[in-house]
Design a protein around this motif. Sequence first.
Motif, short mmCIF file in Angstrom:
data_model
loop_
_atom_site.label_atom_id
_atom_site.label_comp_id
_atom_site.label_asym_id
_atom_site.label_seq_id
_atom_site.Cartn_x
_atom_site.Cartn_y
_atom_site.Cartn_z
N ILE A 147 0.88 -1.17 0.00
CA ILE A 147 0.00 0.00 0.00
C ILE A 147 0.91 1.22 0.00
O ILE A 147 1.56 1.52 1.00
N ALA A 148 1.00 1.88 -1.13
CA ALA A 148 1.93 2.99 -1.30
C ALA A 148 1.44 4.23 -0.57
O ALA A 148 0.29 4.32 -0.15
N ASP A 149 2.33 5.19 -0.43
CA ASP A 149 1.93 6.50 0.09
C ASP A 149 0.96 7.16 -0.88
O ASP A 149 0.94 6.85 -2.08
N GLN A 150 0.17 8.10 -0.37
CA GLN A 150 -0.76 8.83 -1.21
C GLN A 150 -0.01 9.51 -2.36
O GLN A 150 1.04 10.11 -2.15
N ALA A 151 -0.58 9.40 -3.56
CA ALA A 151 0.08 9.93 -4.75
C ALA A 151 -0.70 11.10 -5.34
O ALA A 151 -1.93 11.11 -5.35
N SER A 152 0.03 12.06 -5.86
CA SER A 152 -0.56 13.16 -6.61
C SER A 152 -0.78 12.71 -8.04
O SER A 152 -0.30 11.66 -8.47
N THR A 153 -1.47 13.52 -8.83
CA THR A 153 -1.69 13.21 -10.23
C THR A 153 -0.35 13.15 -10.98
O THR A 153 -0.16 12.29 -11.85
N THR A 154 0.57 14.01 -10.64
CA THR A 154 1.90 14.00 -11.27
C THR A 154 2.62 12.69 -10.99
O THR A 154 3.26 12.11 -11.87
N ARG A 155 2.52 12.22 -9.75
CA ARG A 155 3.16 10.95 -9.38
C ARG A 155 2.51 9.79 -10.11
O ARG A 155 3.19 8.87 -10.58
N VAL A 156 1.19 9.81 -10.25
CA VAL A 156 0.49 8.76 -10.98
C VAL A 156 0.94 8.73 -12.43
O VAL A 156 1.19 7.66 -13.01
N ALA A 157 1.07 9.89 -13.04
CA ALA A 157 1.53 9.96 -14.43
C ALA A 157 2.91 9.35 -14.58
O ALA A 157 3.20 8.66 -15.58
N ALA A 158 3.78 9.56 -13.59
CA ALA A 158 5.12 8.96 -13.63
C ALA A 158 5.05 7.43 -13.54
O ALA A 158 5.79 6.72 -14.23
N LEU A 159 4.16 6.92 -12.71
CA LEU A 159 3.97 5.47 -12.62
C LEU A 159 3.50 4.90 -13.95
O LEU A 159 3.96 3.83 -14.39
N LEU A 160 2.58 5.59 -14.59
CA LEU A 160 2.06 5.14 -15.88
C LEU A 160 3.15 5.14 -16.95
O LEU A 160 3.23 4.23 -17.78
N ALA A 161 4.01 6.14 -16.92
CA ALA A 161 5.07 6.25 -17.92
C ALA A 161 6.07 5.11 -17.79
O ALA A 161 6.66 4.68 -18.80
N ASP A 162 6.26 4.59 -16.58
CA ASP A 162 7.24 3.52 -16.35
C ASP A 162 6.65 2.12 -16.48
O ASP A 162 7.37 1.13 -16.37
#
Length: 241
Positions: A147-162
Amino acid sequence: MTVPVFLHDLGARSRILLDGTEGRHAASVRRLRAGERVDLTDGAGAVAECVVAAARKDALDLDVLRRYDVPAPEPRLVVVQGLPKGDRGELAVETMTEAGVDEIVPWAAGRCVTQWKGERGEKSLARWRSTAREAAKQARRFHLPEIADQASTTRVAALLADAALAVVLHEEAAEPLSRVDLPEKGDIVLVVGPEGGITDDEIAKFRAAGATPALLGPTVLRTSTAGVAAAAVLLARTGRW
């Protein structure tokens, strides 16, 4: 009867003392007694099959019968979950853990009614992690979900890119989730929006990061159930189910 699972440091000993919170639960709540079977795991794939040698008031003495390791499943499934209202967050975490999701990322989406800030956010994250831990034991999972730390939209976009595959559930998508090409390895990152939906700005950022919008059936599911429904589709299609 299904053999109960408890989390513990396995070490290399032939006898293990199951104490602490797990030991109290096993001895005083489950009331396990000598001769009964117990499985221990470190939550990272290592397993020790044990039998109760002796029961104490708040602990168990366990004899190890066999040790083995369970490999981590592939591909790995990560669900980015828009924060639901009330206790529906714990419901989402519980069901996705039971289904086999490998990581759950709480997302502070623009249209989330619930906001995790300060002490409230810390308590909410702790409840999600506790829910995942207990659901994993109930489901006999030997790899606990992260269960990861709370993510911002910018952080989510980085996860998607990887990701090996990035998917965003969206009611206006043309492609159904059941037809998206899946990778054999790597991370499948799936985004589930909040009750209010994903904003145009968020979907644009996710598309720019390489995400594919996908449709989950002809009906609109609540955010607390969409994740487990989508996970079921993906786990079945990847052969993990």
